[in-house]
Design a protein around this motif. Structure first.
Motif, short mmCIF file in Angstrom:
data_model
loop_
_atom_site.label_atom_id
_atom_site.label_comp_id
_atom_site.label_asym_id
_atom_site.label_seq_id
_atom_site.Cartn_x
_atom_site.Cartn_y
_atom_site.Cartn_z
N SER A 34 -3.55 -11.75 8.99
CA SER A 34 -4.77 -12.29 9.60
C SER A 34 -5.92 -11.28 9.62
O SER A 34 -7.07 -11.66 9.75
CB SER A 34 -4.49 -12.80 11.01
OG SER A 34 -4.28 -11.72 11.91
N LYS A 35 -5.61 -10.01 9.47
CA LYS A 35 -6.64 -8.97 9.51
C LYS A 35 -7.27 -8.71 8.14
O LYS A 35 -8.20 -7.92 8.02
CB LYS A 35 -6.06 -7.69 10.10
CG LYS A 35 -5.70 -7.84 11.57
CD LYS A 35 -5.22 -6.55 12.17
CE LYS A 35 -4.73 -6.74 13.58
NZ LYS A 35 -5.75 -6.97 14.54
N ALA A 36 -6.78 -9.39 7.10
CA ALA A 36 -7.36 -9.22 5.76
C ALA A 36 -8.82 -9.66 5.79
O ALA A 36 -9.14 -10.72 6.31
CB ALA A 36 -6.57 -10.04 4.75
N THR A 37 -9.69 -8.84 5.24
CA THR A 37 -11.12 -9.14 5.26
C THR A 37 -11.61 -9.84 3.99
O THR A 37 -12.72 -10.37 3.98
CB THR A 37 -11.93 -7.85 5.46
OG1 THR A 37 -11.64 -6.95 4.37
CG2 THR A 37 -11.60 -7.19 6.78
N ASN A 38 -10.78 -9.83 2.93
CA ASN A 38 -11.15 -10.52 1.70
C ASN A 38 -9.88 -10.86 0.91
O ASN A 38 -8.77 -10.49 1.31
CB ASN A 38 -12.12 -9.67 0.86
CG ASN A 38 -11.56 -8.34 0.45
OD1 ASN A 38 -10.45 -8.25 -0.08
ND2 ASN A 38 -12.30 -7.27 0.69
N LYS A 39 -10.05 -11.59 -0.20
CA LYS A 39 -8.90 -12.04 -0.99
C LYS A 39 -8.10 -10.89 -1.58
O LYS A 39 -6.86 -10.95 -1.64
CB LYS A 39 -9.38 -12.97 -2.10
CG LYS A 39 -9.87 -14.31 -1.62
CD LYS A 39 -10.27 -15.17 -2.81
CE LYS A 39 -10.75 -16.53 -2.34
NZ LYS A 39 -10.94 -17.44 -3.49
N GLY A 40 -8.77 -9.85 -2.02
CA GLY A 40 -8.07 -8.72 -2.60
C GLY A 40 -7.18 -8.02 -1.59
O GLY A 40 -6.03 -7.69 -1.88
N GLU A 41 -7.74 -7.80 -0.41
CA GLU A 41 -6.94 -7.17 0.65
C GLU A 41 -5.75 -8.05 1.02
O GLU A 41 -4.63 -7.55 1.20
CB GLU A 41 -7.86 -6.97 1.87
CG GLU A 41 -7.33 -5.98 2.88
CD GLU A 41 -8.36 -5.70 3.96
OE1 GLU A 41 -8.01 -5.93 5.14
OE2 GLU A 41 -9.49 -5.29 3.64
N LEU A 42 -5.97 -9.35 1.11
CA LEU A 42 -4.87 -10.27 1.41
C LEU A 42 -3.82 -10.22 0.30
O LEU A 42 -2.62 -10.19 0.59
CB LEU A 42 -5.41 -11.70 1.59
CG LEU A 42 -4.37 -12.78 1.89
CD1 LEU A 42 -3.61 -12.48 3.18
CD2 LEU A 42 -5.03 -14.15 1.96
N GLY A 43 -4.26 -10.17 -0.95
CA GLY A 43 -3.32 -10.09 -2.06
C GLY A 43 -2.45 -8.84 -2.01
O GLY A 43 -1.25 -8.90 -2.27
N ILE A 44 -3.06 -7.74 -1.64
CA ILE A 44 -2.29 -6.49 -1.52
C ILE A 44 -1.28 -6.58 -0.39
O ILE A 44 -0.11 -6.21 -0.55
CB ILE A 44 -3.25 -5.29 -1.33
CG1 ILE A 44 -4.02 -5.04 -2.64
CG2 ILE A 44 -2.48 -4.04 -0.89
CD1 ILE A 44 -5.18 -4.06 -2.52
N ILE A 45 -1.70 -7.12 0.75
CA ILE A 45 -0.79 -7.26 1.90
C ILE A 45 0.39 -8.17 1.53
O ILE A 45 1.55 -7.82 1.78
CB ILE A 45 -1.53 -7.79 3.14
CG1 ILE A 45 -2.54 -6.75 3.64
CG2 ILE A 45 -0.55 -8.17 4.25
CD1 ILE A 45 -3.53 -7.28 4.67
#
Length: 192
Positions: free
Chosen positions: A15-26
């Motif tokens: 939920s703390k991902a700020t964008n799609k790339g960050e979410l993809g890495i998580i």
């Protein structure tokens, strides 16, 4: 730490991902924590679920369910390993829906009675988390429906793409099932 607490921590991290790339890495980092044995259990469970469907429907839907879970898994890891996510700065569409999805995950992972399945001792909420992580990749990074285009449903209806829109015959039919990915899917209800 019990599995349920780990799942809550992972959901908060997502939920703390700020964008799609960050979410993809998580998501990728969490998916890479699954062992080959766990992937075999998940695949075995998927095959059991498909086998329980009536014929000839199960034969038609099987490749779509495999694509939904393992096709997306391979695409996620391909993008992660190629560095795609490091350069993907696009915002997550419908951020409020994404946050609701993350909040649903912990309870969704434990909402099932697993004792009815063969070998319930090897199945745990972490395996269901895999499904939610993959669906998050598909729906919130790829902006695609949780069920792949072409997925057939009883009655002959399928998930479709028309222009830039995805249409699903069951999109709004799962409202009472809080842990269904359909409630968070970017597809629109098709006009049957």
């Amino acid at each position: 730490m019990p599995s349920e607490q780990k799942i809550e921590i992972i959901a908060i991290r997502l939920s703390k991902a700020t964008n799609k790339g960050e979410l993809g890495i998580i998501i990728s980092e969490e998916i890479l924590n699954y062992s080959v044995f766990e992937l075999q259990v998940i695949g075995g469970r998927l095959n059991l679920e498909i086998a329980s469907l009536p014929s000839p429907y199960k034969k038609r839907v099987k490749p779509y369910f495999i694509e939904q879970v393992f096709g997306a898994y391979h695409e996620l890891l391909r993008q992660y390993r190629s560095g795609t996510f490091q350069h993907l700065k696009n915002k997550i569409h419908d951020h409020d829906t994404f946050i609701s999805y993350c909040q649903m995950i912990p309870e969704g992972c434990t909402a099932w009675d697993e004792t009815t399945w063969k070998n319930p001792e090897i199945w745990n909420p972490r395996h269901r988390l895999f499904y939610y992580l993959i669906a998050a990749f598909t729906m919130f990074i790829m902006d695609k429906p949780g069920h792949p285009v072409g997925t057939p449903f009883p009655g002959g209806l399928t998930v479709e793409k028309k222009g830039n829109d995805y249409l699903c015959p069951i999109r709004d039919k799962e409202k009472d099932v809080f842990f269904s990915i359909c409630n968070y899917c970017p597809a629109k209800q098709s006009g049957e």
